[in-house]
Design a protein around this motif. Structure first.
Motif, short mmCIF file in Angstrom:
data_model
loop_
_atom_site.label_atom_id
_atom_site.label_comp_id
_atom_site.label_asym_id
_atom_site.label_seq_id
_atom_site.Cartn_x
_atom_site.Cartn_y
_atom_site.Cartn_z
N GLY A 374 -37.69 -19.61 -13.59
CA GLY A 374 -38.98 -20.06 -14.11
C GLY A 374 -39.71 -18.97 -14.88
O GLY A 374 -39.12 -18.21 -15.65
N ALA A 375 -41.00 -18.88 -14.62
CA ALA A 375 -41.85 -17.92 -15.35
C ALA A 375 -41.54 -16.48 -14.97
O ALA A 375 -41.93 -15.55 -15.69
N ASP A 376 -40.86 -16.27 -13.86
CA ASP A 376 -40.57 -14.91 -13.38
C ASP A 376 -39.27 -14.34 -13.95
O ASP A 376 -38.84 -13.26 -13.55
N ILE A 377 -38.64 -15.05 -14.89
CA ILE A 377 -37.34 -14.64 -15.39
C ILE A 377 -37.45 -13.30 -16.14
O ILE A 377 -38.45 -13.01 -16.80
N THR A 378 -36.41 -12.48 -15.99
CA THR A 378 -36.31 -11.21 -16.71
C THR A 378 -34.93 -11.15 -17.37
O THR A 378 -34.03 -11.93 -17.02
N PRO A 379 -34.72 -10.24 -18.30
CA PRO A 379 -33.38 -10.11 -18.89
C PRO A 379 -32.29 -9.86 -17.86
O PRO A 379 -31.15 -10.30 -18.05
N TRP A 380 -32.62 -9.17 -16.78
CA TRP A 380 -31.61 -8.89 -15.75
C TRP A 380 -31.12 -10.17 -15.08
O TRP A 380 -29.95 -10.25 -14.67
N HIS A 381 -31.99 -11.16 -14.94
CA HIS A 381 -31.56 -12.44 -14.36
C HIS A 381 -30.45 -13.08 -15.20
O HIS A 381 -29.59 -13.78 -14.67
N MET A 382 -30.49 -12.87 -16.51
CA MET A 382 -29.58 -13.57 -17.42
C MET A 382 -28.24 -12.85 -17.62
O MET A 382 -27.33 -13.40 -18.25
N VAL A 383 -28.11 -11.64 -17.11
CA VAL A 383 -26.91 -10.85 -17.36
C VAL A 383 -25.62 -11.57 -16.92
O VAL A 383 -24.67 -11.68 -17.71
N PRO A 384 -25.52 -12.07 -15.67
CA PRO A 384 -24.24 -12.68 -15.26
C PRO A 384 -23.83 -13.85 -16.14
O PRO A 384 -22.66 -13.95 -16.55
N SER A 385 -24.77 -14.75 -16.43
CA SER A 385 -24.41 -15.92 -17.25
C SER A 385 -24.07 -15.51 -18.67
O SER A 385 -23.14 -16.06 -19.28
N MET A 386 -24.79 -14.54 -19.23
CA MET A 386 -24.50 -14.07 -20.58
C MET A 386 -23.09 -13.47 -20.67
O MET A 386 -22.36 -13.68 -21.65
N VAL A 387 -22.70 -12.70 -19.67
CA VAL A 387 -21.36 -12.12 -19.65
C VAL A 387 -20.30 -13.22 -19.63
O VAL A 387 -19.29 -13.14 -20.35
N LEU A 388 -20.52 -14.23 -18.82
CA LEU A 388 -19.57 -15.34 -18.75
C LEU A 388 -19.46 -16.08 -20.08
O LEU A 388 -18.36 -16.41 -20.53
#
Length: 558
Positions: A374-388
């Motif tokens: 949600g609103a608390d998302i940071t770039p670090w949250h997205m790292v695993p999915s982006m790598v995949l």
């Protein structure tokens, strides 16, 4: 013109491997590959900043990518043949000079129309330039050396895909000489100058002894058909889908039908067709075209959706957005490396299927991350999915061309390669058009829905702001209409009539409104990436039409 002056023509080598400057020539060829790859990536990051300065609607961001890829798709159908007819070195020079001047024009553009036209011209000259370099490598190097020469493309393209978004974000944020986003185009000037001077000095001339005839009418029909399909897909939503949009779509289908009939007639008359019609009777090739259109559409379109979410929805700076997508680029490089380490030869079509599955899981994981954080998302949250997502892209793209070409005859390989490369670009253009249109079509409804779902919270905000309880229903309705209309507005600089109320001046209400718009972008991103998942599932099914194994390199006639 510059290329028609009496410069000394470098004699073509008598046999591959005999030209002493061939490795220097490779660096010249790689320079234009870097230019193309950077220009295909940078406008996604710089797009919101460009729109803010030049004005116009959000469709400008779509057109920055679509104009380039569509023009390149059309140009690539005939770019290689121009080299056969007029000489590869000459066409390389024309392409490099034109691309560099078009980059300068893009950097100096003062209106959205000027920039879009500049991007289309870039794409056309890029389509003239790029096939010549690849063709020269086949003629300059021995088969053993070709493996090393083509092997250099992997690291160079990998570094460009990693560095491109970061470079774009850095150049926009750094604002060198007050140029802002324009520097992403000016950076091509030294690269282009190096390519032009290097080509004059080190590239030999090649020209086919029996040059094919140019299918000019075929090029026109393909260009018109693609434009008739693409234009209404990008502009239809802004114009509220008038009848002529659907007429254009139908006309596009008809024009492509005429194109197929014209190409078949040229083949019957023993003329050189733009695309060999017999290819379409092969299941592997037709399936490969459909797969390429869907897969690359999902790939490029999702990149645009991520830009909308990161920069417009979350308010990231161009540099922060570029750094956020870095794990995806690194994953792509890792996927290519793994494929090149023997997986392509061992798994064949299974590797393409595996890559599609990994990318699908990555896109779904990205959507889930956006939804849960949600609103608390940071770039670090997205790292695993982006790598995949990146790893899946690399694994699937690595074997794609060779597997599709395994299903065609040797004498058809040249025509098939041009058509596949064009479809790769055309798929990108349609992905930008379709997913971008879906995104902005969903956004107003999602924002309005979040206002409805948080009405109790809004009442508390209004009470804190001192709004009387008996007027609160009308204020809530006004805020809902304002936020819906604002996100539906084609030009975000325009203030809708529903936003004329002064109630939005309260800091509490302004903060609430910003929160709901962000939530709307979040929900829209989740739903649009859901469309990407469906496209990738379709790509997975289409992949079963392809041969199980790629054709060995030494059996292919390039």
């Amino acid at each position: 013109m510059f290329v028609t002056t009496n410069t000394v023509q470098k004699p073509a080598p008598n046999a591959p491997g005999t030209y002493r400057h061939r490795w220097v020539a490779l660096f010249v060829i790689l320079a234009v590959e870097v230019m193309d790859l950077l220009d295909a990536l940078v406008t996604n990051i710089a797009g919101p900043s460009i729109r803010t300065e030049l004005g116009g609607s959000y469709s400008l961001i779509q057109w920055l990518g679509a104009a380039y890829t569509l023009a390149m798709a059309i140009g690539l159908l005939t770019g290689g043949r121009l080299g056969d007819i007029y000489g590869r070195r000459r066409m390389f020079l024309i392409g490099a000079i034109g691309f560099t001047l078009a980059s300068l024009a893009c950097g100096l553009a003062q209106t959205p129309t000027q920039l879009i036209v500049g991007r289309a011209v870039q794409g056309l000259f890029g389509a003239v330039m790029l096939p010549q370099g690849l063709g020269m490598i086949k003629q300059l190097f021995t088969p053993a050396e070709q493996a090393k020469a083509f092997g250099a493309f992997g690291p160079v393209m990998g570094l460009s895909s990693v560095g491109g978004p970061i470079l774009a974000g850095w150049l926009v944020d750094a604002d060198y000489f007050g140029s802002g986003w324009r520097m992403i185009f000016f950076i091509n000037l030294p690269l282009g100058l190096f390519a032009v001077l290097g080509a004059i000095k080190f590239l030999p001339e090649f020209k086919s002894e029996k040059a094919p005839r140019l299918d000019g009418l075929g090029v026109v029909l393909a260009a018109v058909g693609a434009f008739l399909l693409l234009y209404p897909l990008v502009q239809g939503r802004e114009l509220d889908w008038p009848v002529w949009c659907f007429v254009m779509l139908a006309a596009g289908v008809i024009v492509f039908g005429l194109f197929a009939m014209f190409e078949a007639r040229r083949e019957r008359n023993h003329l050189d067709p733009l695309v060999t019609p017999s290819l379409f009777r092969k299941r592997a090739f037709s399936g490969g075209l459909a797969l390429g259109l869907v897969f690359f559409g999902a790939l490029i379109g999702t990149g645009l959706v991520m830009t909308f979410y990161l920069q417009i929805g979350l308010g990231y700076s161009p540099l922060k957005a570029g750094l956020t997508t870095l794990p995806q680029a690194l994953g792509t490089v890792a996927g290519f490396i793994a494929a090149g380490a023997g997986l392509t030869e061992k798994l064949g079509r299974k590797l393409l299927l595996l890559g599609t599955v990994v990318m699908t899981v990555g896109v779904a994981a990205f959507a889930l991350t956006v939804q849960l954080a949600g609103a608390d998302i940071t770039p670090w949250h997205m790292v695993p999915s982006m790598v995949l997502v990146g790893a899946g892209m690399g694994l699937a793209m690595a074997p794609f061309f060779n597997i599709v070409l395994a299903g065609v005859d040797n004498e058809e390989t040249g025509s098939a390669s041009g058509a596949l490369t064009s479809v790769q670009q055309l798929g990108g253009a349609f992905g930008i058009a379709v997913l971008g249109t879906i995104f902005f079509a969903l956004l107003p409804g999602q924002v309005a829905s979040h206002v409805d779902d948080s009405s109790a919270e809004l009442r508390a905000v209004l009470t804190t702001a001192g709004v009387p309880s008996d007027t609160q229903p009308a204020v809530i309705s006004g805020i809902r209409d304002c936020l819906r209309d604002r996100t539906a507005e084609d030009d975000p600089d325009v203030v809708p009539a529903s936003c004329s109320s002064s109630s939005g001046e309260s800091p509490e209400i302004a903060a609430y409104a910003q929160e709901q718009v962000r939530a709307g972008f979040q929900a829209t991103t989740v739903r649009t990436t859901g469309v990407t998942v469906l496209l990738l599932m379709l790509a997975f099914g289409l992949a079963f039409l392809l041969p199980k194994k790629a054709r060995p390199e030494d059996e292919m006639d390039h």
